[in-house]
Design an enzyme around this catalytic site. Structure first.
Site, PDB file in Angstrom:
ATOM      1  N   CYS A  30      33.898  23.281  30.807  1.00 54.81           N
ATOM      2  CA  CYS A  30      34.652  22.130  30.328  1.00 54.81           C
ATOM      3  C   CYS A  30      33.813  21.251  29.415  1.00 54.81           C
ATOM      4  CB  CYS A  30      35.143  21.300  31.512  1.00 54.81           C
ATOM      5  SG  CYS A  30      35.542  22.312  32.930  1.00 54.81           S
ATOM      6  N   ASN A  73      29.446  23.117  40.744  1.00 53.36           N
ATOM      7  CA  ASN A  73      29.655  24.250  39.846  1.00 53.36           C
ATOM      8  C   ASN A  73      28.568  24.395  38.787  1.00 53.36           C
ATOM      9  OD1 ASN A  73      31.297  21.756  39.345  1.00 53.36           O
ATOM     10  ND2 ASN A  73      31.500  22.678  37.326  1.00 53.36           N
ATOM     11  N   GLY A 111      42.487  25.222  40.951  1.00 58.11           N
ATOM     12  CA  GLY A 111      41.592  24.216  41.508  1.00 58.11           C
ATOM     13  C   GLY A 111      41.882  22.817  40.979  1.00 58.11           C
ATOM     14  N   THR A 112      42.169  22.719  39.710  1.00 57.75           N
ATOM     15  CA  THR A 112      42.420  21.410  39.103  1.00 57.75           C
ATOM     16  C   THR A 112      43.619  20.739  39.757  1.00 57.75           C
ATOM     17  OG1 THR A 112      41.494  22.140  36.992  1.00 57.75           O
ATOM     18  CG2 THR A 112      42.979  20.233  36.932  1.00 57.75           C
ATOM     19  N   THR A 164      59.042  27.024  40.706  1.00 53.00           N
ATOM     20  CA  THR A 164      59.124  28.392  41.224  1.00 53.00           C
ATOM     21  C   THR A 164      57.726  28.964  41.381  1.00 53.00           C
ATOM     22  OG1 THR A 164      61.252  28.667  40.158  1.00 53.00           O
ATOM     23  CG2 THR A 164      60.105  30.679  40.799  1.00 53.00           C
ATOM     24  N   SER A 218      40.354  27.880  44.238  1.00 53.27           N
ATOM     25  CA  SER A 218      40.892  28.460  43.002  1.00 53.27           C
ATOM     26  C   SER A 218      40.694  29.972  43.004  1.00 53.27           C
ATOM     27  CB  SER A 218      40.177  27.852  41.795  1.00 53.27           C
ATOM     28  OG  SER A 218      40.563  28.525  40.619  1.00 53.27           O
ATOM     29  N   ALA A 219      41.761  30.715  42.717  1.00 50.95           N
ATOM     30  CA  ALA A 219      41.692  32.184  42.802  1.00 50.95           C
ATOM     31  C   ALA A 219      40.752  32.810  41.773  1.00 50.95           C
ATOM     32  CB  ALA A 219      43.095  32.776  42.646  1.00 50.95           C
ATOM     33  N   HIS A 220      40.719  32.250  40.553  1.00 48.89           N
ATOM     34  CA  HIS A 220      39.959  32.956  39.505  1.00 48.89           C
ATOM     35  C   HIS A 220      38.452  32.794  39.634  1.00 48.89           C
ATOM     36  CE1 HIS A 220      38.747  29.849  36.405  1.00 48.89           C
ATOM     37  NE2 HIS A 220      39.653  29.134  37.054  1.00 48.89           N
ATOM     38  N   GLN A 276      33.758  26.554  44.382  1.00 51.76           N
ATOM     39  CA  GLN A 276      32.585  27.402  44.145  1.00 51.76           C
ATOM     40  C   GLN A 276      32.060  28.085  45.403  1.00 51.76           C
ATOM     41  OE1 GLN A 276      31.128  28.345  41.312  1.00 51.76           O
ATOM     42  NE2 GLN A 276      32.497  27.150  40.004  1.00 51.76           N
TER      43      GLN A 276
HETATM   44  C1  LIG Z   1      36.604  25.818  38.160  1.00 53.49           C
HETATM   45  C2  LIG Z   1      36.537  24.609  39.035  1.00 53.49           C
HETATM   46  C3  LIG Z   1      37.656  23.778  39.205  1.00 53.49           C
HETATM   47  C4  LIG Z   1      38.939  24.007  38.454  1.00 53.49           C
HETATM   48  O1  LIG Z   1      39.633  25.120  38.919  1.00 53.49           O
HETATM   49  P1  LIG Z   1      40.768  25.793  37.975  1.00 53.49           P
HETATM   50  O2  LIG Z   1      41.425  26.779  38.858  1.00 53.49           O
HETATM   51  O3  LIG Z   1      40.046  26.401  36.825  1.00 53.49           O
HETATM   52  O4  LIG Z   1      41.683  24.684  37.575  1.00 53.49           O
HETATM   53  C5  LIG Z   1      37.547  22.709  40.059  1.00 53.49           C
HETATM   54  N1  LIG Z   1      36.412  22.465  40.730  1.00 53.49           N
HETATM   55  C6  LIG Z   1      35.324  23.233  40.608  1.00 53.49           C
HETATM   56  C7  LIG Z   1      34.093  22.923  41.390  1.00 53.49           C
HETATM   57  C8  LIG Z   1      35.346  24.322  39.746  1.00 53.49           C
HETATM   58  O5  LIG Z   1      34.250  25.084  39.606  1.00 53.49           O
END
Ligand SMILES: *Cc1c(COP(=O)(O)O)cnc(C)c1O
Length: 386
Positions: free
Chosen positions: A325, A151, A71-72, A237, A199-201, A179
């Site tokens: 964070c 978030n 996501g970042t 890669t 973001s996958a996680h 989110q």
């Molecule tokens: C977690 C989060 C991110 C960052 O995503 P990462 O994959 O951890 O870098 C960005 N934006 C929001 C709203 C998030 O909750």
């Protein structure tokens, strides 16, 4: 001891189907997708299959998906990539006070390169007024970035209304949907966005993978330069195993988001009601209605959220104060400050974010353990009048 994980906004456990799909790519299927021999072609096929799944889940075309490290990076690519690629058209960006740092930091970085940034305020519930967005747009505006849902406090923004305005003004709209994918319907055409981060996680997939959707025709340039992978938008890669896991997580999110929401919403509502009724001097942060189905964020007067989390951890509960964070920096959350909550009070927040594995029994346990923790901490607080 029993553990209850209620911090799904920070990260989510792996979905078993995700792990299973990834395993071969952590072992025998190690090829580089850019190689022309069979191991490479096999990896390329897996990456492109994942891209098709991700695109389908978002209502997009595969060619509009760029895989990133999460996501970042997707947020950074949207802000820096649009600004730099469209510099001759203008130098102004509009965003909001409640964005993730992954949007706010690149915006402020661009100020050093001569860009101007308007940071819009939000109301007491964290909502952005679409009228404010319209008024902030100037002839020099290139990009508006407003997150789909926050978030920390779970407030869901009126993206459809904002996108209508951006379209009328001919300005790109980016939305951080990290989110919301898997929790709400996220269709890039219904939302009307030009760029969208995932973001996958945060959706039961692996860490270190995600994507930026960019509508066909969006002028964008890469921020990581090198071998020219991902149509020159993201050199390096590909994280093949991660991308495969992300593809499966997105497929499941698209199939299950409604079911997942229906599962967590009543748990959320019981938690909110139980906490507000059971603990005095407490209020809900964020909007009661326009809210993520899994988000509970409450402010407890006279005590610190960090202390609550530590005590809950001893009881087997994993929860947080807000964003993962801000917990390291020790500063009050910029999101809570943007709601108008004073600095000192803003430290008293607790965020519980539910997920697919949480149960009614988890909620019972939380509602049993939390009030005495609050009571005990308040008794030790010099601020507490009771
Ligand atoms: C977690 C989060 C991110 C960052 O995503 P990462 O994959 O951890 O870098 C960005 N934006 C929001 C709203 C998030 O909750």
């Amino acid at each position: 001891m029993r553990r209850i994980y209620v911090d799904h906004a920070a990260t989510t456990p792996f979905h078993p189907e995700v792990t299973e799909a990834m395993l071969p790519y952590l072992g025998v299927r190690f090829g580089n997708p850019s190689s022309i021999y069979s191991e490479g072609r096999e990896a390329r096929k897996a990456v492109e299959e994942a891209r098709a799944r991700v695109a389908k889940a978002l209502g997009a075309d595969p060619g509009e998906i760029t895989f990133t490290s999460g996501g970042t990076e997707a947020d950074n690519l949207a802000v820096l990539g649009v600004a730099r690629a469209n510099r001759e058209r203008g130098n102004h960006i509009v965003t909001t006070a409640v964005e993730h740092h992954a949007v706010l930091e690149p915006c402020h970085y661009l100020e050093r390169e001569g860009f101007e940034v308007s940071v819009l305020p939000v109301d007491g519930a964290g909502l952005v007024d679409p009228g404010e967005v319209r008024r902030a747009i100037r002839p020099s505006t290139l990009l508006v970035s407003v997150m789909h849902a926050n978030n920390e406090i779970g407030t869901v923004q009126p993206i459809e209304e904002i996108s209508a305005m951006c379209r009328e003004a001919g300005v790109y709209l980016h939305s951080d949907a990290v989110q919301t994918v898997g929790a709400l319907e996220v269709d890039v055409n219904r939302l009307g966005v030009d760029l969208l981060s995932v973001s996958a996680h945060k959706l039961y997939g692996p860490k270190g993978t995600g994507c930026l959707y960019a509508r066909r025709g969006t002028k964008l340039e890469g921020i990581i330069l090198g071998g020219g992978q991902e149509r020159r938008l993201r050199s390096g890669t590909e994280n093949v195993a991660g991308i495969v896991g992300f593809g499966v997580a997105m497929k499941l999110a698209a199939e299950e988001w409604e079911q997942r929401s229906d599962h967590v919403r009543p748990l959320r509502d019981r938690l909110i009601a139980g906490i507000l009724e059971g603990v005095p001097h407490t209020r809900l942060n964020g909007d009661r209605e326009r809210r993520l189905p899994n988000n509970v964020n409450v402010l407890f007067d006279f005590i610190e959220g960090e202390a609550i989390c530590l005590r809950l951890d001893f009881q087997g509960i994993a929860a947080s104060t807000g964003s993962a964070c801000s917990s390291e920096s020790g500063e009050a959350s910029h999101v809570l400050l943007a709601l108008g909550i004073p600095q000192q009070k803003a430290h008293g927040s607790l965020r519980l974010t539910l997920g697919r594995e949480n149960t009614d029994e988890d909620v019972d346990y939380l509602l049993e353990k939390l009030p005495p923790v609050i009571e005990e901490l308040r008794r030790m607080s010099p601020l507490y009048p009771g």
